[in-house]
Write a protein that holds these residues in place. Sequence first.
Motif: not given
Length: 488
Positions: A364-378
């Motif tokens: 669920e996490l890696v398929g959500s729109p939040a995942w690429p946003r999180h990777l850009r954040l870190i």
Amino acid sequence: MHERSSGAELAAILREELKRYSPGEKLPSSRALVERHRVSPVTVSRALAELAAEGLVVTRPGAGAFRAEPRRATPPPVDTSWQEIALSAEPAGDQVPRSVDASGVLATLSAPGPGVIELNGGYLPPALQPERALAAALARAGRRPGAWSRPAVDGVPELRAWFAREIGGPGGPLSANDVLITAGGQSALTAALRALAAPGAPVLVESPTYPGMLAVARASGLRPVPVPMDADGVRTDLLADAFRVSGARLFVCQPLFQNPSGAVLAAERRREVLRVARAAGAFVVEDDFARLLGHADGPPLPPTLLADDPDGTVVHVRSLTKATSPSLRVGALAARGPVFDRLRAIQVVDSFFVPGPLQEAALELVGSPAWPRHLRLIAGELTSRRQTVRAALQRELPALDAAGAGQRTALGGYHLWLRLPDGTDEAALTGAALHAGVAVAAGRPYFAAEPPAAHLRLSYASAAGSAELTEGVRRLRTACDELGVPVA
């Protein structure tokens, strides 16, 4: 209806509809597919992911899904027949006691005392963990029909397919059937070493290397044999010598942002590692722990060693933990040929399977729109933290600065590897630093044999922020002054 079943049904429908589209033509939006087929957004997402895994569609964030270009000719089958010899030949060697020294691992897992700044940890602080997205993913996963039933031993098929694409690249050499879901990276390393080397056998390791891997090797009765590194990664001329002299059939490496040196294996050495290992009839375990920790100012990352491996030499280890949370212990082993069955057997004997709800939450996490946003954040945050620590070192401790030790600054990962002045007592310095209120990691546990010099590993992942990082370096300066360690 089970969400995964409806996703498969929608994928079958879309597979037929794709015949009406030209290569590169855009498919209807996800919202349009939801309305047309009366399914949930999750079902649409799963169906598109299945088609993407088959190479039929290409998804572009913010643009939509498109029919993929025709596939290139099918690559020749991998010849893994050599593995029958490598997996069966077990040199007699001296038996090694299976002692377990977890001190190097515990040093980075133990929480520091009150008021102590943590510059020795390997996990993101709570403020950088995707806690809200993880909570939402776990809640959705836990409510699915069948989520709490016994999962497939190899792992949830969709998660295996996701790892296959991430490790091998789009249209690469891996399929979901080449991937085994594990309980994090450490579990994967343990399974790999136990599967690929008999007790008492030598195993080649980078020098320096990750203490957790050395602990696993020794606990399994293996004999770590160090192979020196430089700024371009492992020295392949010495790797060939080490295979010849030791008779080893296994080499464990971290080609990307190596822990602790930060080195990235140079392009010409990537090819040579595979050539040398293949000539020795040996496996290469590729621990790709930092793939998701590239910095915002870094160049594009090289592909995995496995992506360029034509004959099943590489066994790949990947984990989601470092980029998410210490408690999301979900990783993967990727391998081709009969070695996969041995890895699978070790996994089954050790732990049966990874809990289904945790796998579903990861999916669920890696398929959500939040995942690429999180990777850009870190990526942005790790860049800022690296720059902050480097500036503080150059100001407070120029003699310990990583660049001054002849190392390139790694544009990925979360640590700096500092060579200490000759004659420095590592243990005394780490103790004095802890007394001054900052926890740092001594270099000795990172070496399989006698180290060539004293070192410190300085992590910038776990601290609360830039102010704490700067203060941590200042406290380290206080410890150096107390012991008379030259800092300029």
